[in-house]
Design an enzyme around this catalytic site. Sequence first.
Site, PDB file in Angstrom:
ATOM      1  N   PRO A 236       0.810  -1.217   0.000  1.00 60.05           N
ATOM      2  CA  PRO A 236       0.000   0.000   0.000  1.00 60.05           C
ATOM      3  C   PRO A 236       0.847   1.272   0.000  1.00 60.05           C
ATOM      4  O   PRO A 236       0.338   2.364  -0.247  1.00 60.05           O
ATOM      5  CB  PRO A 236      -0.822  -0.094   1.290  1.00 60.05           C
TER       6      PRO A 236
ATOM      7  N   GLU B   2       2.741  -7.498   8.390  1.00 63.19           N
ATOM      8  CA  GLU B   2       2.843  -6.047   8.530  1.00 63.19           C
ATOM      9  C   GLU B   2       3.686  -5.428   7.420  1.00 63.19           C
ATOM     10  O   GLU B   2       3.643  -4.233   7.195  1.00 63.19           O
ATOM     11  CB  GLU B   2       3.428  -5.673   9.894  1.00 63.19           C
TER      12      GLU B   2
ATOM     13  N   ARG C 160      -3.230  -8.171 -20.667  1.00 61.64           N
ATOM     14  CA  ARG C 160      -4.127  -7.692 -21.722  1.00 61.64           C
ATOM     15  C   ARG C 160      -3.386  -6.916 -22.800  1.00 61.64           C
ATOM     16  O   ARG C 160      -3.884  -6.738 -23.898  1.00 61.64           O
ATOM     17  CB  ARG C 160      -5.226  -6.806 -21.120  1.00 61.64           C
TER      18      ARG C 160
ATOM     19  N   ASP D  27     -10.805  -0.329 -24.904  1.00 65.53           N
ATOM     20  CA  ASP D  27     -11.427  -0.387 -23.573  1.00 65.53           C
ATOM     21  C   ASP D  27     -11.288   0.927 -22.796  1.00 65.53           C
ATOM     22  O   ASP D  27     -10.573   1.822 -23.202  1.00 65.53           O
ATOM     23  CB  ASP D  27     -10.750  -1.490 -22.757  1.00 65.53           C
TER      24      ASP D  27
HETATM   25  N1  ADE Z   1      -0.919  -5.171   0.162  1.00 61.68           N
HETATM   26  C1  ADE Z   1      -1.886  -4.843   1.033  1.00 61.68           C
HETATM   27  N2  ADE Z   1      -2.660  -3.869   0.551  1.00 61.68           N
HETATM   28  C2  ADE Z   1      -2.174  -3.565  -0.692  1.00 61.68           C
HETATM   29  C3  ADE Z   1      -2.544  -2.631  -1.681  1.00 61.68           C
HETATM   30  N3  ADE Z   1      -3.562  -1.798  -1.539  1.00 61.68           N
HETATM   31  N4  ADE Z   1      -1.823  -2.599  -2.819  1.00 61.68           N
HETATM   32  C4  ADE Z   1      -0.760  -3.416  -2.978  1.00 61.68           C
HETATM   33  N5  ADE Z   1      -0.368  -4.308  -2.072  1.00 61.68           N
HETATM   34  C5  ADE Z   1      -1.063  -4.388  -0.917  1.00 61.68           C
END
Ligand code: ADE
Length: 242
Positions: free
Chosen positions: A84, A111, A149, A164
């Site tokens: 994330p 984590e 794709r 697309d």
């Molecule tokens: N691992 C946990 N959440 C994630 C996300 N939003 N994007 C990429 N990897 C992740």
Amino acid sequence: MLTTFPEMFDAPLGSSIMGRARESGLVECLVHNIRDWTRDRHRTTDDYPFGGGVGMVMKPEPVCDAVRDLRSEGPRGVVILTTPQGEVLDHRVVQELAAEERLILLCGHYEGVDERVSELVVDREISIGDYVLTGGELPALIIMDAVIRFVPGVLGAEESAQTDSFAWDGLLDCPHYTRPREYEGLSAPEVLFSGNHGEIAKWRRSQAILRTAARRPDLLAGARLSDEERALAETVLRQERD
Ligand code: ADE
């Protein structure tokens, strides 16, 4: 793919367009278990975080050994960590990745992954959106799906990625209809039965613009539109404001 949960890839990589692309040899997807690079009796891939706190952290040695082993055979490839904290995946990033000969997708878990992995072997960190999942396997599959794709031959000419959403001048896609012509009192638009391909194309294009203006006005700034089309989008934006 480098993962501690290889079984998560079985169905998605074996089904539908990804399955077909692999069977026909257009792409090769190999799923490797990071545990195969552990050296202890318990095949440990994670450990407690220095400094305390909740959750576990993926250890650097098996991950770095795995990446280096994979890199020692074949093209160097781009090593991607799914997290994330990475840059957010979008059409532009997908196209950049599709131009690469090889991707090594490292699926983060728990984590997180020891930061030194990023410093030593990771080229790019990618997030699939501003929310947190339990692991990086689904993000890795999403990246694979989006990238595949763009591999020539994976989609038929008709379903080509070029027509697309997001590949079509940065606009959302137009609405689609199939049989029956009337369903629960709702009719498919007349123009689609006109046989006039010019008119149909014009209708689809204007629908794409209207939808983008109504649902994702943020995309309009980067969309390639004629003056007339931009005026159409402006009309919708004005209506939405009023
Ligand atoms: N691992 C946990 N959440 C994630 C996300 N939003 N994007 C990429 N990897 C992740």
